[in-house]
Design an enzyme around this catalytic site. Structure first.
Site, PDB file in Angstrom:
ATOM      1  N   THR A  20       8.775  -3.167  -8.797  1.00 39.85           N
ATOM      2  CA  THR A  20       8.729  -2.567  -7.470  1.00 39.85           C
ATOM      3  C   THR A  20       9.935  -1.650  -7.287  1.00 39.85           C
ATOM      4  O   THR A  20      10.784  -1.564  -8.183  1.00 39.85           O
ATOM      5  CB  THR A  20       8.689  -3.642  -6.377  1.00 39.85           C
ATOM      6  OG1 THR A  20       8.392  -3.016  -5.115  1.00 39.85           O
ATOM      7  CG2 THR A  20       9.997  -4.391  -6.276  1.00 39.85           C
ATOM      8  N   GLU A 154       3.019  21.386  -2.406  1.00 38.69           N
ATOM      9  CA  GLU A 154       2.419  22.155  -3.497  1.00 38.69           C
ATOM     10  C   GLU A 154       3.353  23.257  -4.004  1.00 38.69           C
ATOM     11  O   GLU A 154       2.897  24.205  -4.631  1.00 38.69           O
ATOM     12  CB  GLU A 154       1.112  22.805  -3.021  1.00 38.69           C
ATOM     13  CG  GLU A 154       0.039  21.822  -2.591  1.00 38.69           C
ATOM     14  CD  GLU A 154      -1.234  22.526  -2.171  1.00 38.69           C
ATOM     15  OE1 GLU A 154      -1.313  23.767  -2.296  1.00 38.69           O
ATOM     16  OE2 GLU A 154      -2.168  21.842  -1.721  1.00 38.69           O
ATOM     17  N   SER A 175       4.961  16.334  -2.883  1.00 37.63           N
ATOM     18  CA  SER A 175       3.996  15.410  -3.473  1.00 37.63           C
ATOM     19  C   SER A 175       4.106  15.468  -4.991  1.00 37.63           C
ATOM     20  O   SER A 175       4.320  16.538  -5.563  1.00 37.63           O
ATOM     21  CB  SER A 175       2.562  15.783  -3.060  1.00 37.63           C
ATOM     22  OG  SER A 175       1.624  15.011  -3.779  1.00 37.63           O
ATOM     23  N   HIS A 180      -0.093  18.244  -9.384  1.00 37.86           N
ATOM     24  CA  HIS A 180       0.983  19.099  -8.899  1.00 37.86           C
ATOM     25  C   HIS A 180       1.976  19.454 -10.008  1.00 37.86           C
ATOM     26  O   HIS A 180       1.821  19.036 -11.146  1.00 37.86           O
ATOM     27  CB  HIS A 180       1.675  18.429  -7.724  1.00 37.86           C
ATOM     28  CG  HIS A 180       0.815  18.395  -6.492  1.00 37.86           C
ATOM     29  ND1 HIS A 180       1.106  17.624  -5.401  1.00 37.86           N
ATOM     30  CD2 HIS A 180      -0.356  19.024  -6.205  1.00 37.86           C
ATOM     31  CE1 HIS A 180       0.170  17.783  -4.481  1.00 37.86           C
ATOM     32  NE2 HIS A 180      -0.730  18.627  -4.953  1.00 37.86           N
ATOM     33  N   ARG A 211      17.614  -2.745   4.418  1.00 39.34           N
ATOM     34  CA  ARG A 211      18.345  -3.103   3.212  1.00 39.34           C
ATOM     35  C   ARG A 211      18.720  -1.898   2.350  1.00 39.34           C
ATOM     36  O   ARG A 211      19.642  -1.975   1.551  1.00 39.34           O
ATOM     37  CB  ARG A 211      17.554  -4.122   2.374  1.00 39.34           C
ATOM     38  CG  ARG A 211      16.221  -3.636   1.860  1.00 39.34           C
ATOM     39  CD  ARG A 211      15.588  -4.644   0.901  1.00 39.34           C
ATOM     40  NE  ARG A 211      15.248  -5.899   1.547  1.00 39.34           N
ATOM     41  CZ  ARG A 211      14.632  -6.917   0.912  1.00 39.34           C
ATOM     42  NH1 ARG A 211      14.327  -6.795  -0.367  1.00 39.34           N
ATOM     43  NH2 ARG A 211      14.326  -8.020   1.554  1.00 39.34           N
TER      44      ARG A 211
END
Length: 277
Positions: A20, A154, A175, A180, A211
């Protein structure tokens, strides 16, 4: 557009079981901020989420100059749904304005004509690598006291006046979707030189807890674990270390990828030019 470096980096994360959002995401954020020349880059799980975080941050009650529900945001009539929907998600009203027919980007003159009593922000979209006229749009924002949100999802590496797009306004978005300029398969980035806005973006992307923020709010109750101190509303829009792993190796390839795209564009422009005569 990716190779063994990205795959091996992702496998390293899988084998480590640290998958993660963590150190590789933070390193990628630092590389992207350095590439653009901005103070902060906050990675999220998509460019769509980056636009949502930008809209939510600028509408947050903790900001003294927040966007209010019902406020209007000038947007180009040619864009993807992910430019418009996040605005509606937080109660803002997108006002669609004509684009320049040469670049398909927001027409500054049309944008000024569309301003109304409820207009509070401009959201130009740097479409298909074409930078908007940020000189005129930034001047309009200054003259009319408007917030400026850049959708650069883009347009990685595009420049206006020698300055990279995404860095002109209060906040910019990128993105890293598979098609892309560079890709983390899925992924996005919120960029800003406003440290307070960046901390708010970090809070909003992860449940509202603090955090990951730089300027933490002290915990009033000593029995509360600081890691679970919720200080705002929030979403779960965090990226994974696998996305960060890809990003680490993609940044260094960006300039070459841009050159390939330019060569491809010139090839097709040359091949098709005779049909426009």
């Amino acid at each position: 557009s990716y190779g063994a470096e990205e795959v091996n980096e992702a496998i390293d994360s899988l084998l480590s079981t640290r998958i993660t959002m963590g150190e590789k995401v933070r390193r990628f954020e630092a590389l992207w901020a350095e590439y653009l020349g901005v103070g902060n880059a906050v990675m999220v799980n998509s460019g769509s989420s980056a636009n949502l975080i930008a809209a939510a941050a600028l509408s947050n009650p903790t900001l003294p100059r927040r966007l209010e529900p019902g406020d209007e945001v000038i947007v180009p009539a040619v864009a993807w749904s992910t430019t418009y929907f996040p605005l509606v998600n937080v109660g803002l009203v997108p006002v669609l304005v004509d684009v320049d027919l040469d670049t398909f980007t927001l027409d500054p003159a049309a944008a000024e004509q569309a301003l109304g009593a409820r207009t509070r922000a401009l959201m130009p979209v740097h479409l298909l690598g074409n930078p908007c006229d940020m000189g005129r749009l930034a001047d309009l924002a200054r003259r009319r006291d408007l917030l400026l949100i850049e959708d650069a999802c883009e347009a990685h590496g595009a420049e206006f006046g020698g300055r990279k797009v995404g860095t002109f306004g209060e906040v910019g978005t990128f993105s890293f979707y598979f098609s892309h300029h560079i890709s983390t398969i899925e992924g996005g980035m919120v960029v800003t030189s406003d440290d307070r806005l960046a901390d708010l973006a970090r809070v909003l992307r992860a449940h509202g807890w603090q955090r990951d923020v730089r300027a933490k709010i002290p915990v009033a109750n000593p029995l509360i674990d600081e890691r679970y101190h919720f200080v705002n509303l929030g979403y779960n829009l965090r990226p994974t270390e696998l996305q960060g792993a890809f990003g680490l190796h993609q940044v260094g390839k960006l300039e070459r990828f841009i050159q390939i795209r330019r060569e491809n564009a010139e090839y097709w422009n040359s091949a098709l030019r005779k049909y426009a005569e």
